[in-house]
Write a protein that holds these residues in place. Structure first.
Motif, PDB file in Angstrom:
ATOM      1  N   ALA A   1       0.589  -1.325  -0.059  1.00 34.61           N
ATOM      2  CA  ALA A   1       0.306  -0.038   0.178  1.00 34.61           C
ATOM      3  C   ALA A   1       0.418   1.357  -0.113  1.00 34.61           C
ATOM      4  CB  ALA A   1      -0.736  -0.432   1.644  1.00 34.61           C
ATOM      5  N   LYS A   2       2.028   1.279   0.372  1.00 36.96           N
ATOM      6  CA  LYS A   2       3.020   1.928   0.808  1.00 36.96           C
ATOM      7  C   LYS A   2       3.975   2.690  -0.513  1.00 36.96           C
ATOM      8  CE  LYS A   2       4.093   1.984   5.688  1.00 36.96           C
ATOM      9  NZ  LYS A   2       5.756   1.787   6.477  1.00 36.96           N
ATOM     10  N   LYS A   3       4.051   1.308  -1.213  1.00 37.66           N
ATOM     11  CA  LYS A   3       4.181   1.421  -2.117  1.00 37.66           C
ATOM     12  C   LYS A   3       3.264   2.486  -3.608  1.00 37.66           C
ATOM     13  CE  LYS A   3       8.698  -1.477  -2.345  1.00 37.66           C
ATOM     14  NZ  LYS A   3       9.387  -0.723  -2.701  1.00 37.66           N
ATOM     15  N   LYS A   4       2.825   1.273  -2.808  1.00 35.73           N
ATOM     16  CA  LYS A   4       1.248   2.477  -4.653  1.00 35.73           C
ATOM     17  C   LYS A   4       0.725   3.546  -4.833  1.00 35.73           C
ATOM     18  CE  LYS A   4      -1.658  -2.345  -5.137  1.00 35.73           C
ATOM     19  NZ  LYS A   4      -2.638  -2.636  -5.216  1.00 35.73           N
ATOM     20  N   GLN A   5       1.083   4.118  -3.308  1.00 33.24           N
ATOM     21  CA  GLN A   5       0.795   5.918  -2.539  1.00 33.24           C
ATOM     22  C   GLN A   5       2.388   6.599  -3.176  1.00 33.24           C
ATOM     23  OE1 GLN A   5       0.529   5.949   1.695  1.00 33.24           O
ATOM     24  NE2 GLN A   5      -1.769   5.265   1.309  1.00 33.24           N
ATOM     25  N   VAL A   6       2.935   6.279  -3.677  1.00 34.40           N
ATOM     26  CA  VAL A   6       4.144   6.815  -3.587  1.00 34.40           C
ATOM     27  C   VAL A   6       4.644   7.310  -5.486  1.00 34.40           C
ATOM     28  CG1 VAL A   6       6.806   6.736  -4.427  1.00 34.40           C
ATOM     29  CG2 VAL A   6       5.490   6.221  -1.857  1.00 34.40           C
ATOM     30  N   LYS A   7       3.571   5.666  -6.137  1.00 35.47           N
ATOM     31  CA  LYS A   7       3.708   5.764  -7.803  1.00 35.47           C
ATOM     32  C   LYS A   7       2.674   7.507  -8.235  1.00 35.47           C
ATOM     33  CE  LYS A   7       4.704   1.423  -8.240  1.00 35.47           C
ATOM     34  NZ  LYS A   7       4.034  -0.104  -9.596  1.00 35.47           N
TER      35      LYS A   7
END
Length: 97
Positions: A91-97
């Motif tokens: 979920a954290k990585k998806k927010q960064v994209k």
């Protein structure tokens, strides 16, 4: 590895756009949960074989032995909380994209 369909698994996969296929970006990438929801890191220690597509093309493959030392496995023995940790990181990585 042939899965035991009575168990839950988590596979770590990455999408390869060039071949439109999901592949393993890391080895080992296969985590199994037992009946008590405890994780075990699973991997082939030695494998070889062939596969054939619908066109009749054959692919021969082999996997070299993976020799993990016990102190390198930080997944085996963890509870299903491991899956919550993975979901949070994804979920954290998806927010960064």
């Amino acid at each position: 590895m042939k899965p035991d369909f009575s168990k839950r698994y988590m596979l770590i996969l990455g999408y390869n756009e060039e071949i439109d296929f999901y592949v393993s970006p890391v080895v080992p990438n296969h985590i199994e949960l037992n009946d008590e929801q405890i994780a075990t890191l699973k991997y082939n220690t030695d494998a070889f074989g062939t596969d054939e597509n619908d066109k009749g093309d054959q692919m021969f493959f082999s996997v070299e032995s993976l020799d993990l030392q016990e102190d390198e496995d930080r997944i085996t023995g963890l509870s299903k909380e491991l899956f919550k940790q993975f979901r949070a990181e994804i979920a954290k990585k998806k927010q960064v994209k």
